[in-house]
Design a protein around this motif. Sequence first.
Motif, PDB file in Angstrom:
ATOM      1  N   MET A   5       0.854  -1.194   0.000  1.00 41.46           N
ATOM      2  CA  MET A   5       0.000   0.000   0.000  1.00 41.46           C
ATOM      3  C   MET A   5       0.887   1.241   0.000  1.00 41.46           C
ATOM      4  N   SER A   6       0.628   2.131  -0.939  1.00 41.04           N
ATOM      5  CA  SER A   6       1.444   3.338  -1.036  1.00 41.04           C
ATOM      6  C   SER A   6       1.046   4.332   0.040  1.00 41.04           C
ATOM      7  N   PRO A   7       1.969   5.263   0.411  1.00 39.22           N
ATOM      8  CA  PRO A   7       1.652   6.243   1.455  1.00 39.22           C
ATOM      9  C   PRO A   7       0.435   7.099   1.133  1.00 39.22           C
ATOM     10  N   SER A   8       0.115   7.260  -0.160  1.00 36.31           N
ATOM     11  CA  SER A   8      -1.011   8.116  -0.537  1.00 36.31           C
ATOM     12  C   SER A   8      -2.363   7.422  -0.381  1.00 36.31           C
ATOM     13  N   GLN A   9      -2.362   6.085  -0.274  1.00 38.23           N
ATOM     14  CA  GLN A   9      -3.609   5.357  -0.149  1.00 38.23           C
ATOM     15  C   GLN A   9      -4.076   5.346   1.297  1.00 38.23           C
ATOM     16  N   PRO A  10      -5.363   5.587   1.526  1.00 40.77           N
ATOM     17  CA  PRO A  10      -5.859   5.531   2.905  1.00 40.77           C
ATOM     18  C   PRO A  10      -5.851   4.099   3.416  1.00 40.77           C
ATOM     19  N   ARG A  11      -5.631   3.960   4.709  1.00 43.43           N
ATOM     20  CA  ARG A  11      -5.655   2.633   5.302  1.00 43.43           C
ATOM     21  C   ARG A  11      -7.082   2.085   5.318  1.00 43.43           C
ATOM     22  N   ILE A  12      -7.196   0.774   5.249  1.00 40.13           N
ATOM     23  CA  ILE A  12      -8.492   0.103   5.323  1.00 40.13           C
ATOM     24  C   ILE A  12      -8.924   0.079   6.782  1.00 40.13           C
ATOM     25  N   ARG A  13     -10.141   0.546   7.036  1.00 41.38           N
ATOM     26  CA  ARG A  13     -10.641   0.585   8.423  1.00 41.38           C
ATOM     27  C   ARG A  13     -11.380  -0.713   8.743  1.00 41.38           C
ATOM     28  N   VAL A  14     -10.891  -1.405   9.754  1.00 40.82           N
ATOM     29  CA  VAL A  14     -11.440  -2.689  10.168  1.00 40.82           C
ATOM     30  C   VAL A  14     -11.957  -2.576  11.596  1.00 40.82           C
ATOM     31  N   ALA A  15     -13.238  -2.821  11.777  1.00 41.24           N
ATOM     32  CA  ALA A  15     -13.789  -2.900  13.129  1.00 41.24           C
ATOM     33  C   ALA A  15     -13.712  -4.355  13.581  1.00 41.24           C
ATOM     34  N   VAL A  16     -12.865  -4.630  14.555  1.00 49.32           N
ATOM     35  CA  VAL A  16     -12.775  -5.970  15.125  1.00 49.32           C
ATOM     36  C   VAL A  16     -13.775  -6.034  16.286  1.00 49.32           C
ATOM     37  N   VAL A  17     -14.793  -6.881  16.133  1.00 52.95           N
ATOM     38  CA  VAL A  17     -15.871  -6.979  17.120  1.00 52.95           C
ATOM     39  C   VAL A  17     -15.701  -8.282  17.897  1.00 52.95           C
ATOM     40  N   PHE A  18     -15.782  -8.218  19.212  1.00 53.12           N
ATOM     41  CA  PHE A  18     -15.481  -9.396  20.036  1.00 53.12           C
ATOM     42  C   PHE A  18     -16.188  -9.297  21.380  1.00 53.12           C
ATOM     43  N   GLY A  19     -16.075 -10.386  22.147  1.00 51.81           N
ATOM     44  CA  GLY A  19     -16.718 -10.447  23.467  1.00 51.81           C
ATOM     45  C   GLY A  19     -18.068 -11.114  23.347  1.00 51.81           C
ATOM     46  N   GLY A  20     -19.106 -10.409  23.809  1.00 50.73           N
ATOM     47  CA  GLY A  20     -20.458 -10.918  23.663  1.00 50.73           C
ATOM     48  C   GLY A  20     -21.001 -11.580  24.905  1.00 50.73           C
ATOM     49  N   ARG A  21     -22.239 -12.040  24.773  1.00 51.61           N
ATOM     50  CA  ARG A  21     -22.981 -12.576  25.916  1.00 51.61           C
ATOM     51  C   ARG A  21     -22.812 -14.076  26.122  1.00 51.61           C
ATOM     52  N   SER A  22     -22.133 -14.759  25.226  1.00 53.22           N
ATOM     53  CA  SER A  22     -22.052 -16.210  25.327  1.00 53.22           C
ATOM     54  C   SER A  22     -21.009 -16.634  26.354  1.00 53.22           C
ATOM     55  N   SER A  23     -21.018 -17.930  26.656  1.00 52.86           N
ATOM     56  CA  SER A  23     -20.034 -18.479  27.594  1.00 52.86           C
ATOM     57  C   SER A  23     -18.623 -18.401  27.040  1.00 52.86           C
ATOM     58  N   GLU A  24     -18.484 -18.131  25.753  1.00 52.23           N
ATOM     59  CA  GLU A  24     -17.167 -18.038  25.121  1.00 52.23           C
ATOM     60  C   GLU A  24     -16.663 -16.600  25.029  1.00 52.23           C
ATOM     61  N   HIS A  25     -17.205 -15.719  25.852  1.00 53.38           N
ATOM     62  CA  HIS A  25     -16.819 -14.308  25.870  1.00 53.38           C
ATOM     63  C   HIS A  25     -15.298 -14.140  25.968  1.00 53.38           C
ATOM     64  N   ALA A  26     -14.692 -14.818  26.930  1.00 51.70           N
ATOM     65  CA  ALA A  26     -13.254 -14.632  27.171  1.00 51.70           C
ATOM     66  C   ALA A  26     -12.422 -15.143  26.006  1.00 51.70           C
ATOM     67  N   ILE A  27     -12.803 -16.291  25.447  1.00 51.20           N
ATOM     68  CA  ILE A  27     -12.046 -16.834  24.317  1.00 51.20           C
ATOM     69  C   ILE A  27     -12.180 -15.928  23.109  1.00 51.20           C
ATOM     70  N   SER A  28     -13.352 -15.319  22.936  1.00 55.62           N
ATOM     71  CA  SER A  28     -13.516 -14.339  21.865  1.00 55.62           C
ATOM     72  C   SER A  28     -12.555 -13.173  22.060  1.00 55.62           C
ATOM     73  N   CYS A  29     -12.409 -12.716  23.289  1.00 57.59           N
ATOM     74  CA  CYS A  29     -11.474 -11.623  23.577  1.00 57.59           C
ATOM     75  C   CYS A  29     -10.046 -12.008  23.235  1.00 57.59           C
ATOM     76  N   VAL A  30      -9.646 -13.211  23.624  1.00 58.94           N
ATOM     77  CA  VAL A  30      -8.283 -13.664  23.350  1.00 58.94           C
ATOM     78  C   VAL A  30      -8.057 -13.772  21.844  1.00 58.94           C
ATOM     79  N   SER A  31      -9.036 -14.351  21.131  1.00 56.74           N
ATOM     80  CA  SER A  31      -8.929 -14.458  19.675  1.00 56.74           C
ATOM     81  C   SER A  31      -8.792 -13.077  19.043  1.00 56.74           C
ATOM     82  N   ALA A  32      -9.613 -12.136  19.502  1.00 55.06           N
ATOM     83  CA  ALA A  32      -9.579 -10.785  18.940  1.00 55.06           C
ATOM     84  C   ALA A  32      -8.239 -10.107  19.187  1.00 55.06           C
TER      85      ALA A  32
END
Length: 370
Positions: free
Chosen positions: A1-28
Amino acid sequence: MSPSQPRIRVAVVFGGRSSEHAISCVSAGSVISALDPAKYEVVPVGITTEGRWVLESNEGGRLALGPAGELPTVTGDREVTLSPGAGLVVQDAGDVPTSLGEVDVVFPVMHGPWGQDGTLQGLLELAGVRYVGAGVLSSAVGTDKAYMKLLFEAHGLPVQPWVLVRPGAWERDQDAITAAVDKLGYPVFVKPARAGSSFGISRVETAGDLADAIAEARRFDPKVIVEAGAVGAREVEIGVLQGRGGGDPETSAIAEIRVDAEHAFYDFEAKYLPEQNTGIELPAELDEATAAEVRGLAVQAFRALDVEGLARVDFFVLPDGSVVLNEVETMPGFTATSMFPQMWAASGLAYPDLVDRLVQLALDRDTGLR
């Protein structure tokens, strides 16, 4: 990616209400650390155990497992909302909402219900936001082990015999369920139908222990399945990636899981705690015909579920050499010890390149019917 190109914006979404909340955090945390800051601008969005969306720390290390196995959790207090067109708005208590701008793609590193099960994917489809991974239907079916097995059986794919215990059924007809499970033969495995990371799973050796195992599984899900135990089987896994440009799915090296004798099965501790003596053969020592069968069945399962992006497919190789499909994970763990990244690394695709490819696959597809 050249300096003139804007960076791609990525929203990493994690956590949540399930019993796997913590593992989701670690994965994220691992995903955040792997995204090249020269190419990507990461917006970390955590979902609390109560379901609030908050702006989280951008430091992947904060989301790692502690040295003694301490589990991370979402702790942010700046609430975030998602508006149609991929806009994010953040609000501090008592302050006027502030726009964070639009994101190009969402990476939903969610495990279990209320995130991996099609609910989040449906929200993103409604908002017209591109996202990494499986769509609504495949996410929903892939999270529900009962419907997953029904779909695999409809496609002629081999699965272990199983019994479904619907919510309230145990109280209504315990004798009929016990009789059905008896026909499976012991040992059996009792599992929450819609949970992962081995939460709520019990190995049951006799009918006298069935009630307690069902009660344990129902702490995580009112819907329970009971599977015939694959006695003496080898547990193998393989990664599948969506082909580029509509090409055929690609498969990784195959791994074999060898659990230490102190664990009755591949449970939470064996999966995630580094001090446990879980052995991994990567690549697995399989004869050519068995390896080819595993690869072929993995692609068939991927297609049967209509998965997009990625999946980890788990199998049993029974003592007679036959291969049985266990399950498909549409958003497998992305922790440092997770098998999906390890299998692709062994196939020549390093972790940062794997994450980059998944984001690019998401950017290349539209939302909506496809």
